[in-house]
Scaffold this motif. Structure first.
Motif, PDB file in Angstrom:
ATOM      1  N   GLN A 151       0.854  -1.187   0.000  1.00 18.64           N
ATOM      2  CA  GLN A 151       0.000   0.000   0.000  1.00 18.64           C
ATOM      3  C   GLN A 151       0.886   1.232   0.000  1.00 18.64           C
ATOM      4  OE1 GLN A 151      -3.526   0.296  -0.041  1.00 18.64           O
ATOM      5  NE2 GLN A 151      -2.905   2.397  -0.457  1.00 18.64           N
ATOM      6  N   ILE A 152       0.899   1.945  -1.111  1.00 17.51           N
ATOM      7  CA  ILE A 152       1.706   3.157  -1.240  1.00 17.51           C
ATOM      8  C   ILE A 152       1.018   4.286  -0.478  1.00 17.51           C
ATOM      9  CG2 ILE A 152       2.698   4.837  -2.855  1.00 17.51           C
ATOM     10  CD1 ILE A 152       3.928   2.036  -3.098  1.00 17.51           C
ATOM     11  N   SER A 153       1.786   5.027   0.281  1.00 16.17           N
ATOM     12  CA  SER A 153       1.256   6.132   1.070  1.00 16.17           C
ATOM     13  C   SER A 153       0.731   7.245   0.169  1.00 16.17           C
ATOM     14  CB  SER A 153       2.357   6.697   1.966  1.00 16.17           C
ATOM     15  OG  SER A 153       1.883   7.806   2.695  1.00 16.17           O
ATOM     16  N   THR A 154      -0.392   7.789   0.570  1.00 17.11           N
ATOM     17  CA  THR A 154      -0.917   8.992  -0.058  1.00 17.11           C
ATOM     18  C   THR A 154      -1.074  10.031   1.043  1.00 17.11           C
ATOM     19  OG1 THR A 154      -3.188   8.229   0.233  1.00 17.11           O
ATOM     20  CG2 THR A 154      -2.141   7.756  -1.884  1.00 17.11           C
ATOM     21  N   PHE A 155      -1.238  11.272   0.683  1.00 16.84           N
ATOM     22  CA  PHE A 155      -1.326  12.340   1.662  1.00 16.84           C
ATOM     23  C   PHE A 155      -2.351  12.020   2.750  1.00 16.84           C
ATOM     24  CE2 PHE A 155      -3.029  16.351   3.268  1.00 16.84           C
ATOM     25  CZ  PHE A 155      -1.853  16.924   3.740  1.00 16.84           C
ATOM     26  N   GLY A 156      -1.907  12.048   4.000  1.00 18.88           N
ATOM     27  CA  GLY A 156      -2.796  11.826   5.132  1.00 18.88           C
ATOM     28  C   GLY A 156      -3.012  10.375   5.510  1.00 18.88           C
ATOM     29  N   SER A 157      -2.425   9.437   4.758  1.00 20.82           N
ATOM     30  CA  SER A 157      -2.618   8.022   5.076  1.00 20.82           C
ATOM     31  C   SER A 157      -1.402   7.471   5.817  1.00 20.82           C
ATOM     32  CB  SER A 157      -2.855   7.216   3.797  1.00 20.82           C
ATOM     33  OG  SER A 157      -1.662   7.130   3.042  1.00 20.82           O
ATOM     34  N   LEU A 158      -1.506   6.222   6.228  1.00 21.93           N
ATOM     35  CA  LEU A 158      -0.355   5.554   6.826  1.00 21.93           C
ATOM     36  C   LEU A 158       0.810   5.568   5.847  1.00 21.93           C
ATOM     37  CD1 LEU A 158      -1.831   2.322   8.466  1.00 21.93           C
ATOM     38  CD2 LEU A 158      -0.912   4.321   9.640  1.00 21.93           C
ATOM     39  N   PRO A 159       2.034   5.551   6.342  1.00 20.35           N
ATOM     40  CA  PRO A 159       3.182   5.444   5.436  1.00 20.35           C
ATOM     41  C   PRO A 159       3.090   4.155   4.608  1.00 20.35           C
ATOM     42  CG  PRO A 159       3.883   6.035   7.642  1.00 20.35           C
ATOM     43  CD  PRO A 159       2.434   5.670   7.740  1.00 20.35           C
ATOM     44  N   THR A 160       3.806   4.110   3.503  1.00 25.14           N
ATOM     45  CA  THR A 160       3.816   2.927   2.649  1.00 25.14           C
ATOM     46  C   THR A 160       4.106   1.693   3.497  1.00 25.14           C
ATOM     47  OG1 THR A 160       4.507   4.188   0.727  1.00 25.14           O
ATOM     48  CG2 THR A 160       4.983   1.826   0.689  1.00 25.14           C
ATOM     49  N   HIS A 161       3.331   0.636   3.258  1.00 29.09           N
ATOM     50  CA  HIS A 161       3.509  -0.601   4.022  1.00 29.09           C
ATOM     51  C   HIS A 161       3.135  -1.806   3.167  1.00 29.09           C
ATOM     52  CE1 HIS A 161      -0.587   0.935   4.752  1.00 29.09           C
ATOM     53  NE2 HIS A 161      -0.952  -0.330   4.744  1.00 29.09           N
TER      54      HIS A 161
ATOM     55  N   GLY B 260      -3.558  -5.549  12.200  1.00 31.25           N
ATOM     56  CA  GLY B 260      -4.848  -4.934  11.934  1.00 31.25           C
ATOM     57  C   GLY B 260      -5.760  -5.902  11.215  1.00 31.25           C
ATOM     58  N   ILE B 261      -6.857  -5.358  10.735  1.00 34.57           N
ATOM     59  CA  ILE B 261      -7.816  -6.131   9.950  1.00 34.57           C
ATOM     60  C   ILE B 261      -8.100  -5.330   8.687  1.00 34.57           C
ATOM     61  CG2 ILE B 261     -10.168  -7.037   9.850  1.00 34.57           C
ATOM     62  CD1 ILE B 261     -10.013  -7.456  12.867  1.00 34.57           C
ATOM     63  N   VAL B 262      -8.031  -5.974   7.541  1.00 35.19           N
ATOM     64  CA  VAL B 262      -8.311  -5.316   6.265  1.00 35.19           C
ATOM     65  C   VAL B 262      -9.692  -5.765   5.812  1.00 35.19           C
ATOM     66  CG1 VAL B 262      -7.588  -5.085   3.864  1.00 35.19           C
ATOM     67  CG2 VAL B 262      -5.870  -5.201   5.663  1.00 35.19           C
ATOM     68  N   SER B 263     -10.518  -4.806   5.474  1.00 35.94           N
ATOM     69  CA  SER B 263     -11.887  -5.119   5.058  1.00 35.94           C
ATOM     70  C   SER B 263     -11.903  -5.792   3.684  1.00 35.94           C
ATOM     71  CB  SER B 263     -12.730  -3.842   5.003  1.00 35.94           C
ATOM     72  OG  SER B 263     -12.302  -3.037   3.922  1.00 35.94           O
ATOM     73  N   ASP B 264     -13.010  -6.446   3.386  1.00 39.49           N
ATOM     74  CA  ASP B 264     -13.187  -7.037   2.058  1.00 39.49           C
ATOM     75  C   ASP B 264     -13.097  -5.954   0.995  1.00 39.49           C
ATOM     76  OD1 ASP B 264     -13.504  -9.616   2.986  1.00 39.49           O
ATOM     77  OD2 ASP B 264     -15.686  -9.456   3.139  1.00 39.49           O
ATOM     78  N   TRP B 265     -13.677  -4.782   1.278  1.00 44.14           N
ATOM     79  CA  TRP B 265     -13.630  -3.678   0.326  1.00 44.14           C
ATOM     80  C   TRP B 265     -12.182  -3.289   0.033  1.00 44.14           C
ATOM     81  CZ3 TRP B 265     -11.592   1.094  -0.272  1.00 44.14           C
ATOM     82  CH2 TRP B 265     -12.088   1.861  -1.321  1.00 44.14           C
ATOM     83  N   ALA B 266     -11.373  -3.150   1.081  1.00 42.50           N
ATOM     84  CA  ALA B 266      -9.971  -2.760   0.890  1.00 42.50           C
ATOM     85  C   ALA B 266      -9.228  -3.811   0.073  1.00 42.50           C
ATOM     86  CB  ALA B 266      -9.287  -2.556   2.234  1.00 42.50           C
ATOM     87  N   LEU B 267      -9.489  -5.080   0.333  1.00 41.02           N
ATOM     88  CA  LEU B 267      -8.813  -6.139  -0.426  1.00 41.02           C
ATOM     89  C   LEU B 267      -9.215  -6.121  -1.895  1.00 41.02           C
ATOM     90  CD1 LEU B 267      -8.874  -9.136   2.055  1.00 41.02           C
ATOM     91  CD2 LEU B 267      -6.892  -7.805   1.329  1.00 41.02           C
ATOM     92  N   SER B 268     -10.475  -5.858  -2.165  1.00 41.90           N
ATOM     93  CA  SER B 268     -10.921  -5.887  -3.562  1.00 41.90           C
ATOM     94  C   SER B 268     -10.656  -4.575  -4.293  1.00 41.90           C
ATOM     95  CB  SER B 268     -12.406  -6.247  -3.642  1.00 41.90           C
ATOM     96  OG  SER B 268     -13.183  -5.262  -3.008  1.00 41.90           O
ATOM     97  N   HIS B 269     -10.305  -3.510  -3.574  1.00 43.15           N
ATOM     98  CA  HIS B 269     -10.034  -2.214  -4.188  1.00 43.15           C
ATOM     99  C   HIS B 269      -8.627  -1.710  -3.863  1.00 43.15           C
ATOM    100  CE1 HIS B 269     -14.436  -2.320  -4.161  1.00 43.15           C
ATOM    101  NE2 HIS B 269     -14.324  -1.639  -5.283  1.00 43.15           N
ATOM    102  N   SER B 270      -7.740  -2.610  -3.543  1.00 42.45           N
ATOM    103  CA  SER B 270      -6.411  -2.219  -3.084  1.00 42.45           C
ATOM    104  C   SER B 270      -5.471  -1.859  -4.219  1.00 42.45           C
ATOM    105  CB  SER B 270      -5.784  -3.355  -2.274  1.00 42.45           C
ATOM    106  OG  SER B 270      -5.605  -4.486  -3.098  1.00 42.45           O
TER     107      SER B 270
END
Length: 95
Positions: A11-21, A44-54
């Motif tokens: 997950q590449i960091s975008t403004f205001g989000s967690l650093p790249t991880h 943490g826990i990643v939602s189904d939405w996040a997994l399908s739109h990551s």
């Protein structure tokens, strides 16, 4: 059964989000491990939405495989993020 984690995406960091991880998912339940450029991590826990739109990408599964310039830049960004968010505490990783 021992808990293991499988690399899912970076997950590449975008403004205001967690650093790249790098996101790793547990073989038990929905638990994830988010690994940052200094190899520290949080769970943490990643939602189904996040997994399908990551926007699953083709970055490397470990930080050591990434270009040195990318790692150094991300470590700098992580350091700045931690300084600005003292409540953001990660666990120390290996390597």
């Amino acid at each position: 059964m021992p808990e293991t984690y499988k690399y899912i995406y970076t997950q590449i960091s975008t403004f205001g989000s967690l650093p790249t991880h790098k996101v790793f998912m547990s073989n038990i339940g929905r638990k994830t491990k988010l690994v940052f450029a200094d190899n520290s991590f949080i769970y943490g826990i990643v939602s189904d939405w996040a997994l399908s739109h990551s926007g699953l990408d083709s970055r490397k599964s470990t930080w050591s495989e990434e270009p040195k310039s990318f790692i150094e830049n991300e470590k700098s960004m992580l350091s700045k993020y931690k300084a600005a968010h003292p409540e953001f505490i990660t666990e120390v990783g290996i390597g």
